[in-house]
Design an enzyme around this catalytic site. Structure first.
Site, PDB file in Angstrom:
ATOM      1  N   TYR A  71      27.502  37.593  30.604  1.00 46.11           N
ATOM      2  CA  TYR A  71      27.588  38.615  29.220  1.00 46.11           C
ATOM      3  C   TYR A  71      28.539  39.629  29.755  1.00 46.11           C
ATOM      4  CZ  TYR A  71      26.308  40.571  25.053  1.00 46.11           C
ATOM      5  OH  TYR A  71      26.520  41.311  24.016  1.00 46.11           O
ATOM      6  N   PHE A 123      53.412  39.943   9.314  1.00 45.16           N
ATOM      7  CA  PHE A 123      52.790  38.422   9.179  1.00 45.16           C
ATOM      8  C   PHE A 123      51.623  38.649   8.065  1.00 45.16           C
ATOM      9  CE2 PHE A 123      49.372  35.141  10.327  1.00 45.16           C
ATOM     10  CZ  PHE A 123      50.493  34.311  10.360  1.00 45.16           C
ATOM     11  N   ASP A 124      51.354  37.243   7.528  1.00 49.93           N
ATOM     12  CA  ASP A 124      50.501  37.714   6.226  1.00 49.93           C
ATOM     13  C   ASP A 124      48.915  38.097   6.875  1.00 49.93           C
ATOM     14  OD1 ASP A 124      49.686  35.069   7.352  1.00 49.93           O
ATOM     15  OD2 ASP A 124      50.165  34.036   5.480  1.00 49.93           O
ATOM     16  N   ASP A 213      53.593  42.949  17.823  1.00 50.65           N
ATOM     17  CA  ASP A 213      52.694  41.777  17.549  1.00 50.65           C
ATOM     18  C   ASP A 213      53.325  40.662  18.123  1.00 50.65           C
ATOM     19  OD1 ASP A 213      51.414  39.755  16.434  1.00 50.65           O
ATOM     20  OD2 ASP A 213      51.886  40.246  14.113  1.00 50.65           O
ATOM     21  N   ALA A 215      52.765  37.444  19.304  1.00 50.94           N
ATOM     22  CA  ALA A 215      52.150  36.052  19.177  1.00 50.94           C
ATOM     23  C   ALA A 215      53.126  35.039  20.003  1.00 50.94           C
ATOM     24  CB  ALA A 215      51.925  35.561  17.752  1.00 50.94           C
ATOM     25  N   LYS A 256      49.268  30.920  20.069  1.00 62.48           N
ATOM     26  CA  LYS A 256      50.661  30.576  19.972  1.00 62.48           C
ATOM     27  C   LYS A 256      51.206  30.465  21.016  1.00 62.48           C
ATOM     28  CE  LYS A 256      49.940  31.717  15.551  1.00 62.48           C
ATOM     29  NZ  LYS A 256      49.434  33.243  15.226  1.00 62.48           N
ATOM     30  N   HIS A 448      46.549  28.500  -2.544  1.00 64.26           N
ATOM     31  CA  HIS A 448      47.168  27.314  -2.116  1.00 64.26           C
ATOM     32  C   HIS A 448      46.313  26.442  -1.140  1.00 64.26           C
ATOM     33  CE1 HIS A 448      47.800  30.776   0.911  1.00 64.26           C
ATOM     34  NE2 HIS A 448      47.942  29.739   1.949  1.00 64.26           N
TER      35      HIS A 448
HETATM   36  C1  LIG Z   1      48.944  33.755  14.065  1.00 62.19           C
HETATM   37  C2  LIG Z   1      49.546  35.254  13.960  1.00 62.19           C
HETATM   38  C3  LIG Z   1      48.647  36.204  13.749  1.00 62.19           C
HETATM   39  C4  LIG Z   1      47.004  36.067  13.438  1.00 62.19           C
HETATM   40  O1  LIG Z   1      46.617  35.581  14.435  1.00 62.19           O
HETATM   41  P1  LIG Z   1      45.258  34.530  14.360  1.00 62.19           P
HETATM   42  O2  LIG Z   1      44.972  34.288  15.780  1.00 62.19           O
HETATM   43  O3  LIG Z   1      45.880  33.395  13.403  1.00 62.19           O
HETATM   44  O4  LIG Z   1      44.369  35.341  13.548  1.00 62.19           O
HETATM   45  C5  LIG Z   1      49.126  37.770  13.599  1.00 62.19           C
HETATM   46  N1  LIG Z   1      50.697  37.711  13.834  1.00 62.19           N
HETATM   47  C6  LIG Z   1      51.395  36.930  14.125  1.00 62.19           C
HETATM   48  C7  LIG Z   1      52.859  36.789  14.282  1.00 62.19           C
HETATM   49  C8  LIG Z   1      50.957  35.496  13.932  1.00 62.19           C
HETATM   50  O5  LIG Z   1      51.961  34.396  14.087  1.00 62.19           O
END
Ligand SMILES: *Cc1c(COP(=O)(O)O)cnc(C)c1O
Length: 456
Positions: A71, A123-124, A213, A215, A256, A448
């Site tokens: 833990y 990103f959304d 960010d 990813a 990613k 969607h």
């Molecule tokens: C996928 C993504 C996120 C969000 O991450 P999740 O693992 O889906 O919660 C944030 N920023 C970018 C650029 C992404 O591609």
């Protein structure tokens, strides 16, 4: 050679099922023509997303077996922490179960009414987390990113003149500037090191924290390696370290470029801020040495971070995506250019030029692609971003109607990509038989995912 062969061989296989056209017609009817509602086992090639859908390596699977599930103070956490520190250089490392939790921790801490977060493009989930905390999410992409036919480089960049103007005017209300690499929302387009350096310089000058960010940082670094003068002789990890050196922190959806099915983190220089986030982490994710993940997941991220930066892998990865894009271009099909890092975006307005935006050309194409070939893509257009004007009842849609084909990492072979391209080329020949659609059900938010439609 146009396509480098896969730099791996296959040790475990997962059977995929080829359904008949009749079966797919039936399944589409039951799904209200929405491919989100089709069971995954009835899909032959699934290009819905590249998030968490990659294949782990034998080393990562072996890593799962040595995951330490303590833990507190798990061995796997220290391995994870040292991998993230090694790549990013940031001393404070906080694990999260995916990227949006990192965003939640961060933006619930630094955002409030009247504040503005600036990004090349949010990103959304990033935008949603900023707005949920009553701040404004301001996108400042370069204007080239608005033209899908323009094949120019670095369409993921931020408009630095606009950034400077905003910082000059309103610095006190900007708690953070964010660079998304690659720029997911503009088509996985890369950001140049020059642009990152420039944004960083402005942020330092105005005293605003600058975060990445990240990813898809490895795919972005590969583009820098290939296309930006002065980087050919550097390794990907050297390029990554330089990229992160310009920032004060970063967060990552490890689903990613870290080649795992679940995982993420946030890392930074600011020890005080990290402490605040850790307090919240305990509340919503778990103890700071696991953050909503199992010890074995931490092992898989620690290994995947390095595998995602291997040059042979990145060369194959980006070439595979480009291969699909070029086969479509060769057949005269309009796509967003240049091909980005993780997906090919078909211009559905051009493909279905007989279907008006209010009849969802992107959904019509997505549905036809599943019906004819068992392939699943995703609409990024009027269903995802459009709405009816409450006053006039008229359809208000986004600038572009796209269908995204996101390529999972290390999952499909060249033959699969050829199959996808040939199926789309075939469909293109009879594209005028594709019918427009109307909604029969829509949810009040994020419609969607669950919308149901019928052909008009
Ligand atoms: C996928 C993504 C996120 C969000 O991450 P999740 O693992 O889906 O919660 C944030 N920023 C970018 C650029 C992404 O591609």
């Amino acid at each position: 050679m146009r396509f480098p062969a896969e730099p791996f061989r296959i040790k475990v296989v997962e059977k995929i099922r080829r359904t008949t056209r009749d079966e797919r017609v039936e399944l589409l009817q039951r799904a209200g023509l929405n491919v989100f509602l089709i069971p995954a086992d009835a899909i032959y090639v699934d290009l819905l997303t590249d998030s968490g859908t990659g294949a782990m390596s034998d080393h990562q699977w072996a890593g799962l077996m040595i995951g330490d599930e303590s833990y507190a103070g798990s061995k796997s956490f220290f391995k994870f922490e040292s991998a993230v520190r090694d790549v990013t250089g940031f001393p404070s490392v906080i694990p999260t179960h995916q990227g949006r939790v990192a965003e939640n921790l961060l933006f619930s801490t630094i955002c409030s009414e009247g504040k503005t977060i600036i990004a090349n493009t949010h990103f959304d989930t990033t935008r949603a987390n900023v707005e949920m905390n009553h701040a404004e999410a301001l996108d400042l992409p370069v204007k080239e990113s608005m033209d899908p036919q323009l094949g120019s480089l670095w369409k993921g960049n931020m408009d630095l003149a606009k950034l400077e103007a905003k910082l000059k005017a309103d610095r006190d209300n900007v708690p953070m500037v964010v660079m998304t690499v690659t720029n997911n929302s503009t088509g996985g387009q890369p950001v140049s090191m020059e642009n990152i350096r420039g944004a960083s310089k402005l942020c330092k000058q105005y005293g605003v924290p600058f975060f990445i960010d990240c990813a898809r940082f490895a795919e972005n670094c590969w583009f820098i390696h290939e296309l930006e003068p002065g980087y050919k002789g550097k390794s990907i990890i050297e390029i990554a370290r330089e990229l992160f050196s310009y920032a004060d922190g970063c967060w990552m959806s490890a689903k990613k470029d870290a080649l795992v099915n679940i995982g993420g983190f946030i890392a930074m220089n600011d020890v005080e801020l990290a402490r605040k986030l850790q307090q919240k982490l305990i509340l919503i994710e778990g103890f700071p040495t696991y953050g909503g993940l199992a010890g074995r997941d931490l092992e898989a991220v620690a290994i995947g971070l390095y595998e995602g930066m291997e040059q042979e892998y990145l060369q194959y990865r980006t070439a595979q995506v480009r291969y699909l894009g070029e086969m479509l271009l060769d057949a005269g099909i309009s796509i967003v250019r240049p091909v980005g890092g993780h997906a090919v975006f078909i211009d559905a307005k051009a493909f279905c030029d007989h279907i008006p935006a209010e009849q969802f050309p992107g959904v019509a194409l997505t549905s036809a692609l599943y019906r004819e070939a068992g392939i699943r893509g995703v609409e990024i257009g009027s269903l995802m971003f459009g709405h009816k004007d409450p006053a006039t009842g008229e359809h208000v849609g986004p600038h572009l109607e796209l269908v995204r084909l996101a390529i999972p990492r290390r999952v499909y072979t060249t033959a699969h990509m050829t199959y996808v391209a040939e199926s789309i080329v075939e469909l293109h020949k009879s594209r005028h038989a594709i019918k427009g659609m109307r909604l029969t059900y829509e949810a009040p938010v994020l419609r969607h995912f669950t919308a149901r439609l019928e052909e008009v």
